[in-house]
Scaffold this motif. Structure first.
Motif, short mmCIF file in Angstrom:
data_model
loop_
_atom_site.label_atom_id
_atom_site.label_comp_id
_atom_site.label_asym_id
_atom_site.label_seq_id
_atom_site.Cartn_x
_atom_site.Cartn_y
_atom_site.Cartn_z
N SER A 119 40.83 -39.77 7.01
CA SER A 119 39.69 -38.82 7.48
C SER A 119 38.80 -38.90 6.19
O SER A 119 39.07 -39.22 4.94
CB SER A 119 40.18 -37.46 7.70
N LYS A 120 37.46 -38.63 6.46
CA LYS A 120 36.36 -39.05 5.63
C LYS A 120 36.31 -37.67 4.56
O LYS A 120 35.76 -37.75 3.42
CB LYS A 120 34.96 -39.11 6.28
N VAL A 121 36.65 -36.53 5.18
CA VAL A 121 37.09 -35.32 4.54
C VAL A 121 38.34 -34.65 4.48
O VAL A 121 39.09 -35.30 5.23
CB VAL A 121 35.80 -34.30 5.19
N SER A 122 38.75 -33.82 3.45
CA SER A 122 39.89 -33.31 3.52
C SER A 122 40.20 -31.98 2.95
O SER A 122 39.01 -31.38 2.46
CB SER A 122 40.68 -34.16 2.58
N TRP A 123 41.17 -31.28 2.74
CA TRP A 123 41.36 -30.14 2.32
C TRP A 123 42.26 -30.41 0.92
O TRP A 123 43.08 -31.36 0.88
CB TRP A 123 41.69 -29.09 3.08
N ARG A 141 54.62 -28.15 -13.41
CA ARG A 141 53.27 -28.21 -13.59
C ARG A 141 52.77 -28.15 -12.06
O ARG A 141 53.50 -28.48 -11.29
CB ARG A 141 53.01 -29.64 -14.07
N GLN A 142 51.54 -27.54 -12.16
CA GLN A 142 50.72 -27.60 -10.91
C GLN A 142 49.87 -28.63 -10.64
O GLN A 142 49.06 -29.29 -11.59
CB GLN A 142 49.74 -26.09 -10.99
N TYR A 143 49.83 -29.12 -9.58
CA TYR A 143 48.97 -30.49 -9.00
C TYR A 143 48.04 -30.07 -7.92
O TYR A 143 48.70 -29.31 -7.18
CB TYR A 143 49.98 -31.43 -8.79
N LEU A 144 47.01 -30.75 -8.24
CA LEU A 144 46.01 -30.69 -7.09
C LEU A 144 46.32 -31.75 -5.95
O LEU A 144 46.67 -32.88 -6.27
CB LEU A 144 44.60 -31.00 -7.39
N VAL A 145 46.64 -31.33 -4.51
CA VAL A 145 46.89 -32.23 -3.65
C VAL A 145 46.09 -32.53 -2.65
O VAL A 145 45.42 -31.12 -2.28
CB VAL A 145 48.65 -31.89 -3.08
N SER A 146 45.54 -33.52 -2.26
CA SER A 146 44.52 -33.99 -1.18
C SER A 146 45.37 -34.00 -0.08
O SER A 146 46.09 -35.04 -0.19
CB SER A 146 43.60 -35.04 -1.84
N TYR A 147 44.97 -33.37 1.24
CA TYR A 147 45.58 -33.54 2.30
C TYR A 147 44.65 -34.43 3.15
O TYR A 147 43.50 -33.64 3.61
CB TYR A 147 45.95 -32.20 3.03
N ASN A 148 44.94 -35.69 3.23
CA ASN A 148 43.90 -36.48 4.46
C ASN A 148 44.55 -36.69 5.70
O ASN A 148 45.68 -37.16 5.75
CB ASN A 148 43.57 -37.74 3.67
N ASP A 149 43.80 -36.35 6.73
CA ASP A 149 44.18 -36.64 8.05
C ASP A 149 44.19 -38.15 8.29
O ASP A 149 43.24 -38.46 7.73
CB ASP A 149 43.42 -35.82 9.07
N CYS A 150 45.04 -38.61 8.99
CA CYS A 150 45.06 -39.80 9.59
C CYS A 150 44.44 -40.09 11.02
O CYS A 150 45.05 -39.37 11.89
CB CYS A 150 46.23 -41.12 9.57
N ASN A 179 43.16 -25.21 6.35
CA ASN A 179 44.09 -26.27 6.81
C ASN A 179 44.20 -26.57 8.63
O ASN A 179 44.77 -27.34 9.09
CB ASN A 179 45.41 -26.30 6.18
N ASP A 180 43.35 -25.47 9.02
CA ASP A 180 43.57 -25.37 10.50
C ASP A 180 42.47 -26.19 10.97
O ASP A 180 42.05 -26.12 12.44
CB ASP A 180 43.41 -24.26 11.05
N ILE A 181 41.74 -27.15 10.55
CA ILE A 181 40.48 -27.55 11.20
C ILE A 181 40.91 -29.21 11.46
O ILE A 181 41.88 -29.93 10.64
CB ILE A 181 39.47 -27.85 10.00
N ASN A 182 40.24 -29.84 12.52
CA ASN A 182 40.42 -31.09 12.89
C ASN A 182 39.43 -31.86 11.94
O ASN A 182 38.24 -32.01 12.15
CB ASN A 182 40.25 -31.59 14.08
N TRP A 183 39.94 -32.45 10.91
CA TRP A 183 39.30 -33.20 9.67
C TRP A 183 38.89 -34.40 9.99
O TRP A 183 38.01 -35.13 9.45
CB TRP A 183 40.00 -33.05 8.17
N MET A 206 36.97 -35.09 12.78
CA MET A 206 35.72 -34.99 13.26
C MET A 206 34.65 -35.66 12.60
O MET A 206 33.69 -36.22 13.21
CB MET A 206 35.04 -33.46 13.54
N ALA A 207 34.68 -36.06 11.27
CA ALA A 207 33.82 -36.92 10.40
C ALA A 207 33.83 -38.52 10.82
O ALA A 207 33.07 -39.08 10.32
CB ALA A 207 34.08 -36.42 8.95
N ASN A 208 34.92 -38.68 11.25
CA ASN A 208 35.16 -39.92 11.64
C ASN A 208 34.75 -40.62 12.90
O ASN A 208 34.32 -39.85 13.70
CB ASN A 208 36.72 -40.39 11.44
N THR A 209 34.78 -41.97 13.18
CA THR A 209 34.20 -42.46 14.54
C THR A 209 35.07 -41.99 15.85
O THR A 209 34.75 -41.65 16.88
CB THR A 209 34.19 -43.81 14.42
N SER A 210 36.39 -42.12 15.41
CA SER A 210 37.57 -41.46 16.40
C SER A 210 38.13 -40.13 15.92
O SER A 210 38.46 -40.17 14.77
CB SER A 210 38.59 -42.34 16.50
N PRO A 211 37.46 -39.04 16.72
CA PRO A 211 38.20 -37.67 16.02
C PRO A 211 39.77 -37.41 16.51
O PRO A 211 40.08 -36.25 16.18
CB PRO A 211 37.39 -36.90 17.03
#
Length: 184
Positions: free
Chosen positions: A109-113, A124-133, A160-164, A166-171
């Motif tokens: 996905s072009k956007v993520s949370w 340690r604490q890490y920032l984790v990017s969740y990218n939908d495929c 995290n309850d959003i369909n990320w 939606m920014a791509n050509t195929s939602p």
């Protein structure tokens, strides 16, 4: 003996004609379709395989100690894995992808949370990017929904309850990756 065959033929013909008067072709086609689909689904039904692992081979082996159970926080195929603290979706590790790559035939996905997760190995604490495929229908394997420190829906960047997709050509949503973006 011929008279017996003629009698059987007459009864069979009479039965088939009576059935044809009572039921139309469409109901026959519908019943055949149900039988075919039911026959195709039957092999997919679950069954118990737990009895297959026990047997004479295992009885002969001495077991000095039971092996310690692996920690689910260290297994990327488990919802308790430490990177999945803010995860919502199907694990790409169960769907033909990996922690960081989408399965073949899908695109990230072009956007993520983002979530902040504690690694139990180094503390340690890490920032984790969740990218939908995106690009295929839902994987349907390994559904996880972890909501540590989730914010309400009006803060969409951390929700995290959003369909990320939606920014791509195929939602169409398939699964989600968990990529370390940095140290928090």
């Amino acid at each position: 003996m011929r008279w017996l065959f003629k009698l059987i033929d007459r009864h069979a013909e009479h039965g088939v004609r009576q059935m044809a008067h009572r039921h139309g072709r469409r109901s026959l086609l519908a019943r055949l379709g149900v039988a075919l689909v039911g026959g195709a689904v039957l092999p997919m039904l679950p069954f118990d395989r737990s009895g297959q692992s026990s047997g004479a081979a295992h009885a002969a082996e001495p077991s000095p100690r039971k092996a310690a159970k692996p920690d689910p926080r260290e297994d990327p195929l488990q919802c308790e894995y430490w990177r999945y603290c803010a995860f919502d979706g199907y694990l790409c590790t169960c769907c033909g992808g990996s922690l960081t790559q989408c399965p073949p035939g899908t695109e990230a996905s072009k956007v993520s949370w983002i979530g902040t997760c504690l690694n139990p190995q180094d503390g340690r604490q890490y920032l984790v990017s969740y990218n939908d495929c995106c690009g295929k229908g839902s994987c349907g394997e390994c559904l996880c929904n972890n909501n540590e420190r989730e914010r309400p829906g009006y803060r969409l960047g951390v929700h995290n309850d959003i369909n990320w997709c939606m920014a791509n050509t195929s939602p169409m949503f398939h699964c989600t990756t968990a990529i370390i973006a940095g140290v928090a």
